[in-house]
Motif scaffolding. Sequence first.
Motif, short mmCIF file in Angstrom:
data_model
loop_
_atom_site.label_atom_id
_atom_site.label_comp_id
_atom_site.label_asym_id
_atom_site.label_seq_id
_atom_site.Cartn_x
_atom_site.Cartn_y
_atom_site.Cartn_z
N LEU A 1 0.64 -1.28 0.05
CA LEU A 1 0.22 -0.07 -0.20
C LEU A 1 0.84 1.18 0.01
O LEU A 1 0.44 2.11 -0.71
CB LEU A 1 -0.89 0.01 1.23
N VAL A 2 1.94 1.17 0.79
CA VAL A 2 2.72 2.51 0.72
C VAL A 2 3.37 2.72 -0.57
O VAL A 2 3.31 3.74 -1.16
CB VAL A 2 3.74 2.44 1.88
N ILE A 3 3.97 1.65 -1.29
CA ILE A 3 4.43 1.48 -2.60
C ILE A 3 3.25 2.42 -3.65
O ILE A 3 3.69 3.09 -4.30
CB ILE A 3 4.81 0.41 -2.88
N ASN A 4 2.32 1.74 -3.18
CA ASN A 4 0.92 2.23 -4.22
C ASN A 4 0.93 3.71 -4.16
O ASN A 4 0.68 4.53 -5.00
CB ASN A 4 -0.12 1.58 -3.90
N PHE A 5 0.95 4.19 -2.72
CA PHE A 5 0.80 5.42 -2.50
C PHE A 5 1.73 6.36 -3.21
O PHE A 5 1.50 7.37 -3.89
CB PHE A 5 0.90 5.71 -0.90
N ILE A 6 3.10 6.12 -3.25
CA ILE A 6 4.18 6.91 -3.60
C ILE A 6 4.01 6.75 -4.95
O ILE A 6 4.14 7.85 -5.74
CB ILE A 6 5.45 6.27 -3.05
N TYR A 7 3.84 5.81 -5.59
CA TYR A 7 3.47 5.48 -7.17
C TYR A 7 2.38 6.58 -7.66
O TYR A 7 2.55 7.23 -8.89
CB TYR A 7 3.22 4.07 -7.51
N VAL A 8 1.23 6.49 -6.86
CA VAL A 8 0.04 7.35 -7.37
C VAL A 8 0.47 8.74 -7.41
O VAL A 8 0.11 9.48 -8.00
CB VAL A 8 -1.22 7.09 -6.70
N LEU A 9 0.99 9.08 -6.28
CA LEU A 9 1.52 10.63 -6.08
C LEU A 9 2.58 10.97 -7.22
O LEU A 9 2.22 12.14 -8.13
CB LEU A 9 2.41 10.94 -4.68
N LEU A 10 3.77 10.28 -7.39
CA LEU A 10 4.49 10.66 -8.32
C LEU A 10 3.71 10.62 -9.89
O LEU A 10 4.20 11.41 -10.63
CB LEU A 10 5.52 9.59 -8.59
N GLY A 11 2.88 9.80 -10.02
CA GLY A 11 2.30 9.64 -11.10
C GLY A 11 1.41 10.84 -11.66
O GLY A 11 1.39 11.37 -12.63
N MET A 12 0.81 11.33 -10.51
CA MET A 12 -0.12 12.65 -10.59
C MET A 12 1.00 13.83 -10.81
O MET A 12 0.69 14.68 -12.00
CB MET A 12 -0.76 13.11 -9.33
N GLY A 13 2.06 13.77 -10.53
CA GLY A 13 3.07 14.71 -10.84
C GLY A 13 3.34 14.85 -12.44
O GLY A 13 3.49 15.69 -12.80
N LEU A 14 3.66 13.58 -12.67
CA LEU A 14 4.07 13.32 -13.99
C LEU A 14 2.93 13.67 -14.86
O LEU A 14 3.03 14.28 -16.10
CB LEU A 14 4.40 11.97 -14.27
N VAL A 15 1.86 13.31 -14.73
CA VAL A 15 0.79 13.57 -15.49
C VAL A 15 0.45 15.15 -15.62
O VAL A 15 0.16 15.92 -16.60
CB VAL A 15 -0.87 13.06 -14.80
N ALA A 16 0.80 15.93 -14.33
CA ALA A 16 0.69 17.36 -14.38
C ALA A 16 1.56 18.25 -15.22
O ALA A 16 1.55 18.84 -16.04
CB ALA A 16 0.90 18.07 -12.94
#
Lengths: 357, 510
Positions: free
Chosen positions: A291-306
Amino acid sequence: MERQHNLHSSIHGSFRSKDSSSTVESDPREKIKDCLRKFIAFMFTQVGVGALVVCYAILGAASFMHIEKDSPDEQLENVVQWRRNCVEQLWNITNKYNVLNYTAWMSNSNKVLRDFQNNVTSAIHLGYNGRSSEDIWSFPAALMYSLSVFTMIGYGNVVPKTVWGKIVTIAYACFGIPIYVLYFCNMGKVLAKTFKWLYITAHECSRREDPLLEDGEIQPIKKKITVPSTACLWVISFYILTGTIMFGAWEKWNYLDSTYFCVISLCKIGFGDFVPGANIADSAEGSHLKLVINFIYVLLGMGLVAMCYNLMCEDVRVKVRELREDLKNCLDDITLKITVCMNDTKYYHQRQTRNIK
Amino acid sequence: MSSVVSLDGRDRPNFLKRLTANCIRASCSQIGLVVLVVMYVLLGAALFEYLESGPEVQKRSAIQRSREECLKELWAITERLNVLYERNWTRLVHEQLRKFESSIVAAARQSDAQPAELALDTKWTFSGSLIYCITLITTIGYGNVSPRTSAGRAATVAYAAAGVPLTLACLAGLGASLARLARLAWLRATKNKVPNTWRKDGELENHFQLHEQQRLLPQPAEHNQYTSFPPRMHKSPGIVKTRAGDRGQYSQVFEKAPMSPRAATLGRVKRNALSDEPQTSSALQTQTLDRKRAANNVKCLATVHGPSRGRGRGTIQRPRGAAIEQLIAEECGEIFVNRSQEDLDDSEDPDEGICPHDTPSRVPLIWSEDNHKMKSCAVPSSSASTSVQHQNHSLEHCHIPVGIVLFLLLGYIAVGAAIFSVWENWSFLDAAYFCFIALATIGFGDFVPTSFLTLKNSAENSKSEYIQMIACCAYLVFGLILIAMAFSLLQDEVVARCTQLANSLGLTRQ
């Protein structure tokens, strides 16, 4: 924004020719104050917002965990009750067919089990999860829940059941979404600038390797380079590929399902049918890490999408503007020609009438 | 020659005409986008219905299979225990049932099945997949229905990747148009109060210091003075066709209008601060100001007179001197830059363009744009600048108070909650929770309107169910547009206040 700008220039190496705004102060105290101000501003802008987001998520996780842990699961009790009923009925059936008549026993038990199944399914629809609230609302699960609320993904595999949980969710979303939007914009800007700088440097490097471009002189790149959209798309695809491999390996999903999960998460849709680490069967420790890894992945992914959104916006805008100007020029030419034509004919007619007179 | 004449009467029909022209132009680009989105949704619905009709049956049999397994186990238990001790037997049966139960839960979560036997028909009817597509591209994503087949998932990925940006752009555009209408309505509503409140308006304090001078200027009555000096045709810098009386009159430039150098520098610095482009301070010559930029038929009306009425960044003073040239240059540059910075906007205004004149004193400068793009000044609202005023009002800087916007949103959610609590038999809180979660595009899926769960065959769906489903969809979509509108209304306000806060905290130096 100039401040931010200069901070970038100081941080990303001076890829901007503009001088930083620290005026020439010979006074060291001024310098220190200046540095401090820069630092605070920086904290408030980039790093600060990221840290703010993480803190907000942790805060939310803690509060939701606290609120929802003791939520009485009515469905659980119902299911337990049904299970008991089912067992009783089965016992009665077994007793009845004392001489074990296979087919009769089978058909009756089948009926009983089917009822049980229907009951359980309807309980599932009313929210039964197969686990007690305490199991569900572990800290990583609550963290993922908070994340899914303020990033507006909304997986839905874990949902608040209590009244207070729902109210707090609404309030949490009201405050969290602007914070998230701020993070999104900031991250996007930072990453976009970094990426643009990288791209321009790569571009320059590749240009410099071609010395015969302009009569042996290396022309400085005058025109503004926009990162093409394809580069952004490549970055996103690469990120999704990374996620695919990672989740496919850990969750034993096939690659299509992992890609599906990554895209659905990054597009903030969030069905919730696939959530890493949310399987009942998973062990507690394994699911925490996931879950933690997922959390980080999603946050970073949002940044990349931005970032991609930022860069592509620019690119698209430039292209649209060019297109528009071309169209306008075209239209102008046409109208000019038409008016000239009309004027000519008018003039010609006037001449004619005057001649006649 | 410098008489000030009221404009109102003659101007209104022109204004209305222009307004409708704007609206039509804006809506054309909007409508195209909306049509595109609608077609995309319909196409997607057909596609998903085709892809997903098959394998529902298989999932149901998974539950059936696990049930049969459980039965076999129970039989084996019963056989094994030759003498039936109730307690032993019960314990073992309990275990089996628990296993069966978890398999049901797993299967149910996967397929979100209703009691399997009841769902005789597949969920993926056309209306079901329509709902699915809508929740997919608006990024709500309930998850009560999600694709089962690999082809369905792959199609979802591709569909979402293309559909989500499209829908977001469409929603943002619609929200912006709605925001413009809202501002207009607000201005109309508060029209009579403007001259009085303008001075007292605390909000103006927050705007950029460039406005201070405006407040210091003498304020005659209502109207603003725009004179239509020659509209500048593009590409022909020398030609000046007078169109006297187009809008009316000439009025005098207030030469002595106080333009504090501080305001000028502040304004300039702010504009510098907010643009990323390198300042073309060399573009001082107004003649060199881009003819390109003054695109087609820019009707250059200048607003430059003191007594402008308009809130916020309306009129621009034109004091003489080098500062002015710079201001002009920067205004032009700024607007150009602004436009390059903002989002892809909805209204494509061909009349957008600025063509400044550098005229000697006593001759009014003409600035205006017919259609002022909302967002072009929205992004760096702090840049206070340059806007050229739109007709009588500075539409873009009319501030609808935050409270009203939020109240509107709350009202919408409350109305939706009331309706849903009646239709779905939820409690009011649950319905409000559902509305909020759906409108914030979070979309957990724990509460889903029953009309979205198309269990029955489409033949069995009653008219009222269809109506309910359509009403729910319409509610959600319109709610999303409202939220986009609220964003666009509040955006510059929030940015302004935050920048002001940052300034006051000394985080950004001027």
